[in-house]
Write an enzyme that holds these catalytic residues in place. Structure first.
Site, PDB file in Angstrom:
ATOM      1  N   GLY A 171     -39.896 -46.855  53.732  1.00 28.50           N
ATOM      2  CA  GLY A 171     -40.277 -47.350  55.043  1.00 28.50           C
ATOM      3  C   GLY A 171     -41.710 -47.841  55.058  1.00 28.50           C
ATOM      4  N   ASN A 179     -43.249 -39.980  65.312  1.00 28.52           N
ATOM      5  CA  ASN A 179     -42.948 -39.004  64.273  1.00 28.52           C
ATOM      6  C   ASN A 179     -43.628 -37.664  64.475  1.00 28.52           C
ATOM      7  OD1 ASN A 179     -45.391 -40.498  63.733  1.00 28.52           O
ATOM      8  ND2 ASN A 179     -45.480 -39.533  61.729  1.00 28.52           N
ATOM      9  N   GLN A 184     -37.718 -42.807  62.518  1.00 27.66           N
ATOM     10  CA  GLN A 184     -37.361 -41.517  63.120  1.00 27.66           C
ATOM     11  C   GLN A 184     -36.203 -41.616  64.113  1.00 27.66           C
ATOM     12  OE1 GLN A 184     -38.491 -38.560  62.311  1.00 27.66           O
ATOM     13  NE2 GLN A 184     -40.153 -39.178  60.956  1.00 27.66           N
ATOM     14  N   SER A 237     -35.746 -45.814  56.670  1.00 26.76           N
ATOM     15  CA  SER A 237     -36.036 -45.137  55.401  1.00 26.76           C
ATOM     16  C   SER A 237     -34.939 -44.127  55.117  1.00 26.76           C
ATOM     17  CB  SER A 237     -37.401 -44.446  55.472  1.00 26.76           C
ATOM     18  OG  SER A 237     -37.716 -43.819  54.250  1.00 26.76           O
ATOM     19  N   HIS A 243     -34.478 -41.500  53.228  1.00 27.98           N
ATOM     20  CA  HIS A 243     -34.648 -40.045  53.118  1.00 27.98           C
ATOM     21  C   HIS A 243     -34.855 -39.368  54.468  1.00 27.98           C
ATOM     22  CE1 HIS A 243     -39.115 -39.353  53.540  1.00 27.98           C
ATOM     23  NE2 HIS A 243     -39.124 -40.656  53.348  1.00 27.98           N
ATOM     24  N   THR A 303     -36.205 -55.069  40.400  1.00 24.28           N
ATOM     25  CA  THR A 303     -34.798 -54.736  40.168  1.00 24.28           C
ATOM     26  C   THR A 303     -34.338 -53.715  41.199  1.00 24.28           C
ATOM     27  OG1 THR A 303     -35.047 -55.144  37.798  1.00 24.28           O
ATOM     28  CG2 THR A 303     -33.153 -53.828  38.485  1.00 24.28           C
ATOM     29  N   CYS A 346     -47.547 -37.274  56.025  1.00 29.09           N
ATOM     30  CA  CYS A 346     -48.547 -38.196  55.478  1.00 29.09           C
ATOM     31  C   CYS A 346     -49.961 -37.738  55.801  1.00 29.09           C
ATOM     32  CB  CYS A 346     -48.330 -39.598  56.034  1.00 29.09           C
ATOM     33  SG  CYS A 346     -46.723 -40.299  55.625  1.00 29.09           S
TER      34      CYS A 346
END
Length: 382
Positions: free
Chosen positions: A69, A152, A181, A201, A203, A239, A324
């Site tokens: 993200g 978040n 979120q 994102s 995860h 890739t 973060c």
């Protein structure tokens, strides 16, 4: 283990990891290779893209896969936004004062480069100042609006319908939503047709780390962020992480299927947790107008880090601020933007649930709230 840090990352589902392992071992070829194995990998990649597009109500050729993200947010702000706010247009980018660091710091980079930026304030409840947004739209040319769908740190909800209404007279404004979120309970909200770009994102909804999603309408002047091999329709070279992409597409489907049930369950869980926190004198931030899976509370003057470790001793795992920021010991950015006193905000913790949080885990948390509160209140008195 009682895990309540799902806003930082969710535990991958066994069936999602099963898909990851199968794809990694059986479809290991490069999707860009011309031989049969490469083309089989390519076909699987496009099937995943189609599935994500259908769930998000986009076209397949409007879905782009990245590494996270954070990468997608950097892509949106640093590569795409300048074409709408620079040059002869001299337009402005609007964002809020409580965005994720990947937006906030990218916007600061643009601002340091001479671009025009406006920040929407938020009130003490964490709500965005929509009146200021309306005034800005009226007073000056706006090129792009970037907003967080669910905050978040305190879980504040964006009023998607209200923003879409404000944007009706301004079809030229590109609207980006950081929806990282939103997937736990707010998937329906981000399907609004006025939204031009979405950041997701994997995860955050029970896939593994390593896959971000940019959903981008055709009308957006999309520009590449990474140059090289020309993957992702020439817009994001590297890739493709095929196993992670396919696993993330499956996780998104499972998340969408559980939305209604999860929302109802998490409402009950949140009410129970908030009631217990209130009973023991915790200060709650935005308890009613926030997502069902995020609770932010403080027990001042006890530092948030002390609270986190006290819960950890009771096998409850939660956090202070966003992942973060917590390891950097940074202040609670959202609470500061809400005007909360630093002494109080430094005591804040975040409890975040997921679609798979169990009643047993919530019972353990409620018991731990009582135990930790009593122990620390006694320590304060001494």
């Amino acid at each position: 283990m009682n895990y309540f840090d799902h806003s930082a990352t969710t535990q991958p589902l066994p069936e999602v990891m099963g898909t990851y392992q199968q794809v990694a071992t059986q479809f290991f070829a490069n999707p860009s290779s011309a031989h049969e194995l490469g083309q089989r990998a390519r076909q699987l990649l496009e099937q995943a893209r189609k599935q994500v597009a259908e769930i998000l109500s986009y076209r397949s050729d409007e879905i782009y896969f990245a590494s996270s993200g954070t990468e997608v947010n950097n892509w949106v702000i640093k590569a795409i936004a300048p074409s709408y706010i620079s040059g002869a247009k001299k337009a402005t980018l609007i964002t809020t004062s409580y965005e994720h660091p990947s937006i906030r710091e990218s916007v600061q980079y643009l601002q340091s480069s001479g671009h025009s930026i406006e920040y929407l304030p938020i009130d003490y409840s964490g709500a965005c100042d929509y009146e200021t947004l309306e005034k800005l739209l009226t007073d000056k040319p706006i090129g792009m609006l970037s907003t967080m769908g669910v905050n978040n740190e305190v879980g504040s909800l964006l009023d998607f319908d209200r923003i879409a209404k404000l944007l009706e007279p301004y079809p030229q404004v590109i609207w980006h939503v950081d929806a990282v979120q939103c997937l736990t309970t707010q998937l329906d909200s981000i399907l609004h047709p006025r939204i031009d770009m979405l950041t997701l994102s994997g995860h955050k909804f029970h896939s593994g780390r390593g896959t971000g999603i940019l959903a981008c309408r055709q009308r957006v002047n999309l520009l590449p962020f990474l140059d090289g091999g020309g993957q992702e329709m020439g817009m994001r070279s590297s890739t493709e992480n095929l196993a992670s992409i396919v696993a993330t597409a499956k996780a998104l489907r499972l998340t969408a299927e559980r939305q209604a049930v999860a929302k109802a369950t998490l409402v009950q869980f949140k009410d129970q947790i908030i009631h217990q926190l209130s009973q023991y004198g915790w200060q709650l931030f935005n308890p009613t107008h926030s997502s069902e899976h995020i609770i932010c509370a403080a027990l001042p003057p006890i530092p948030g880090e002390v609270l986190v470790h006290a819960f950890e001793e009771n096998e409850i795992y939660l956090s202070t601020t966003s992942a973060c920021s917590s390891r950097k010991h940074q202040p609670h950015a959202t609470l500061r933007a809400m005007g909360v006193n630093d002494v109080i905000s430094q005591s804040a913790i975040r409890i975040s649930l997921s679609q798979h949080t169990s009643p047993q885990e919530v019972d353990s948390l409620i018991q731990a709230i009582a135990k930790v509160s009593q122990q620390l209140q006694l320590r304060k008195e001494l």
